[in-house]
Design a protein around this motif. Structure first.
Motif, mmCIF file in Angstrom:
data_model
loop_
_atom_site.group_PDB
_atom_site.id
_atom_site.type_symbol
_atom_site.label_atom_id
_atom_site.label_comp_id
_atom_site.label_asym_id
_atom_site.label_seq_id
_atom_site.Cartn_x
_atom_site.Cartn_y
_atom_site.Cartn_z
ATOM 1 N N LYS A 21 0.847 -1.196 0.000
ATOM 2 C CA LYS A 21 0.000 0.000 0.000
ATOM 3 C C LYS A 21 0.883 1.247 0.000
ATOM 4 O O LYS A 21 0.619 2.214 -0.713
ATOM 5 C CB LYS A 21 -0.912 0.024 1.231
ATOM 6 C CG LYS A 21 -2.053 -0.952 1.193
ATOM 7 C CD LYS A 21 -2.850 -0.860 2.495
ATOM 8 C CE LYS A 21 -3.840 -1.996 2.629
ATOM 9 N NZ LYS A 21 -4.487 -2.033 3.934
ATOM 10 N N TRP A 22 1.908 1.227 0.849
ATOM 11 C CA TRP A 22 2.847 2.345 0.919
ATOM 12 C C TRP A 22 3.481 2.574 -0.444
ATOM 13 O O TRP A 22 3.567 3.710 -0.921
ATOM 14 C CB TRP A 22 3.917 2.060 1.975
ATOM 15 C CG TRP A 22 4.976 3.113 2.033
ATOM 16 C CD1 TRP A 22 4.958 4.244 2.783
ATOM 17 C CD2 TRP A 22 6.208 3.136 1.299
ATOM 18 N NE1 TRP A 22 6.103 4.976 2.556
ATOM 19 C CE2 TRP A 22 6.887 4.318 1.645
ATOM 20 C CE3 TRP A 22 6.793 2.274 0.373
ATOM 21 C CZ2 TRP A 22 8.116 4.649 1.113
ATOM 22 C CZ3 TRP A 22 8.019 2.618 -0.169
ATOM 23 C CH2 TRP A 22 8.671 3.802 0.214
ATOM 24 N N CYS B 50 1.162 4.160 -2.955
ATOM 25 C CA CYS B 50 0.865 5.541 -2.569
ATOM 26 C C CYS B 50 2.087 6.457 -2.697
ATOM 27 O O CYS B 50 1.972 7.588 -3.158
ATOM 28 C CB CYS B 50 0.353 5.554 -1.130
ATOM 29 S SG CYS B 50 0.002 7.190 -0.474
ATOM 30 N N CYS B 51 3.246 5.982 -2.297
ATOM 31 C CA CYS B 51 4.407 6.865 -2.122
ATOM 32 C C CYS B 51 5.418 6.863 -3.269
ATOM 33 O O CYS B 51 6.076 7.865 -3.506
ATOM 34 C CB CYS B 51 5.142 6.507 -0.837
ATOM 35 S SG CYS B 51 4.116 6.719 0.633
ATOM 36 N N ASN C 24 -1.491 13.327 -0.823
ATOM 37 C CA ASN C 24 -1.801 12.209 0.093
ATOM 38 C C ASN C 24 -0.934 12.256 1.353
ATOM 39 O O ASN C 24 -0.478 11.224 1.845
ATOM 40 C CB ASN C 24 -1.613 10.850 -0.591
ATOM 41 C CG ASN C 24 -2.569 10.634 -1.732
ATOM 42 O OD1 ASN C 24 -3.720 11.076 -1.680
ATOM 43 N ND2 ASN C 24 -2.100 9.968 -2.763
ATOM 44 N N GLU D 104 -1.336 12.735 4.638
ATOM 45 C CA GLU D 104 -1.661 11.949 5.829
ATOM 46 C C GLU D 104 -1.450 10.458 5.598
ATOM 47 O O GLU D 104 -0.881 9.767 6.446
ATOM 48 C CB GLU D 104 -3.111 12.204 6.271
ATOM 49 C CG GLU D 104 -3.268 13.516 6.991
ATOM 50 C CD GLU D 104 -4.666 13.701 7.562
ATOM 51 O OE1 GLU D 104 -5.324 12.704 7.902
ATOM 52 O OE2 GLU D 104 -5.084 14.861 7.669
ATOM 53 N N THR D 105 -1.889 9.956 4.460
ATOM 54 C CA THR D 105 -1.742 8.529 4.150
ATOM 55 C C THR D 105 -0.264 8.157 4.096
ATOM 56 O O THR D 105 0.152 7.141 4.670
ATOM 57 C CB THR D 105 -2.423 8.201 2.800
ATOM 58 O OG1 THR D 105 -3.788 8.608 2.871
ATOM 59 C CG2 THR D 105 -2.335 6.719 2.493
ATOM 60 N N LYS D 106 0.531 8.966 3.420
ATOM 61 C CA LYS D 106 1.969 8.699 3.313
ATOM 62 C C LYS D 106 2.620 8.699 4.698
ATOM 63 O O LYS D 106 3.434 7.835 5.012
ATOM 64 C CB LYS D 106 2.647 9.738 2.416
ATOM 65 C CG LYS D 106 2.318 9.579 0.961
ATOM 66 C CD LYS D 106 2.963 10.677 0.141
ATOM 67 C CE LYS D 106 2.639 10.507 -1.321
ATOM 68 N NZ LYS D 106 3.196 11.572 -2.145
ATOM 69 N N TYR D 107 2.244 9.664 5.504
ATOM 70 C CA TYR D 107 2.809 9.767 6.849
ATOM 71 C C TYR D 107 2.451 8.542 7.683
ATOM 72 O O TYR D 107 3.325 7.913 8.281
ATOM 73 C CB TYR D 107 2.316 11.046 7.532
ATOM 74 C CG TYR D 107 2.638 11.098 9.006
ATOM 75 C CD1 TYR D 107 3.937 11.405 9.435
ATOM 76 C CD2 TYR D 107 1.666 10.818 9.969
ATOM 77 C CE1 TYR D 107 4.244 11.432 10.798
ATOM 78 C CE2 TYR D 107 1.968 10.849 11.321
ATOM 79 C CZ TYR D 107 3.258 11.152 11.726
ATOM 80 O OH TYR D 107 3.565 11.170 13.065
ATOM 81 N N PHE D 108 1.172 8.197 7.721
ATOM 82 C CA PHE D 108 0.741 7.095 8.594
ATOM 83 C C PHE D 108 1.264 5.745 8.106
ATOM 84 O O PHE D 108 1.690 4.922 8.924
ATOM 85 C CB PHE D 108 -0.781 7.087 8.765
ATOM 86 C CG PHE D 108 -1.252 8.199 9.666
ATOM 87 C CD1 PHE D 108 -0.894 8.239 11.013
ATOM 88 C CD2 PHE D 108 -2.027 9.236 9.176
ATOM 89 C CE1 PHE D 108 -1.306 9.269 11.854
ATOM 90 C CE2 PHE D 108 -2.444 10.276 9.998
ATOM 91 C CZ PHE D 108 -2.086 10.290 11.339
ATOM 92 N N LEU D 109 1.264 5.511 6.811
ATOM 93 C CA LEU D 109 1.811 4.244 6.301
ATOM 94 C C LEU D 109 3.311 4.153 6.584
ATOM 95 O O LEU D 109 3.803 3.113 7.040
ATOM 96 C CB LEU D 109 1.538 4.090 4.802
ATOM 97 C CG LEU D 109 0.112 3.735 4.396
ATOM 98 C CD1 LEU D 109 -0.054 3.813 2.884
ATOM 99 C CD2 LEU D 109 -0.272 2.348 4.911
ATOM 100 N N THR E 278 6.557 14.382 5.139
ATOM 101 C CA THR E 278 5.116 14.513 5.370
ATOM 102 C C THR E 278 4.823 14.950 6.804
ATOM 103 O O THR E 278 3.871 15.684 7.047
ATOM 104 C CB THR E 278 4.377 13.193 5.056
ATOM 105 O OG1 THR E 278 4.959 12.118 5.802
ATOM 106 C CG2 THR E 278 4.410 12.883 3.570
#
Length: 194
Positions: free
Chosen positions: A134-135, A138-139, A148, A150-155, A190
């Motif tokens: 997933k990371w 996304c990244c 993205n 928040e998603t990048k940070y949390f993953l 991020t």
């Protein structure tokens, strides 16, 4: 420790250590020869191909080498990419890592970024629970921290804090080290935006 010998007499567990030494000493020809033996001895070993593809990409993109060897290295990279892709194109781990490697120099793989995206997307499709895949999807494709965020940070944070995931990443040698550095960069870039 598994001390099984390969048909060429290489210890299965120590080729990684030998490769690390060759890479550290920038002994590219010895590193390539070693990986050719590893792949010849065990053509179904995903890591052998991943290490070879990363080694060749890294030499071509980041290292100093004899320019007369450029076409040789580039042709080898295409050869080992095509060989490995035909064997492992339905393996999520392979697709993630080869997508990551190819994203740094897709022209050497004779593919487009759309192909990289397809690899990363397929890895996620094959293993939808994987934080790492997933990371990657996304990244890797859009590296701008503003997209993205928040998603990048949390993953990134979830993976970096997961000892088992990080241990598996670090088993990938220089490829794993580079992935960790890249992930830390994503995390830091991020984090400051949140």
């Amino acid at each position: 420790y598994n001390i099984r010998k390969t048909k060429n007499g290489l210890n299965v567990m120590c080729w990684r250590e030998q490769l690390k030494q060759y890479e550290y000493n920038k002994n590219w020809n010895a590193a390539i020869k070693l990986m050719q033996v590893v792949i010849d001895d065990n053509p179904n070993d995903i890591d052998g191909y991943l290490f070879m593809n990363y080694l060749l990409m890294d030499i071509l993109v980041n290292e100093m080498y004899d320019n007369s060897k450029h076409d040789y290295y580039a042709d080898l990279l295409k050869k080992y990419f095509l060989e490995s892709y035909s064997r492992f194109s339905n393996n999520s781990e392979y697709l993630f890592y080869i997508g990551f490697i190819a994203s740094m120099s897709e022209w050497y793989f004779d593919i487009e970024m759309e192909d990289v995206e397809s690899m990363l997307k397929k890895a996620t499709y094959l293993d939808p629970e994987s934080l790492l895949y997933k990371w990657g999807y996304c990244c890797i494709l859009n590296q701008r921290a503003e997209v993205n965020t928040e998603t990048k940070y949390f993953l990134s944070r979830q993976i970096l804090e997961n000892d088992m995931l990080m241990k598996n990443i670090m088993k990938k040698g220089l490829l794993g080290e580079y992935l960790k550095e890249f992930m830390l960069l994503v995390y830091e870039s991020t984090k400051v935006l949140l």
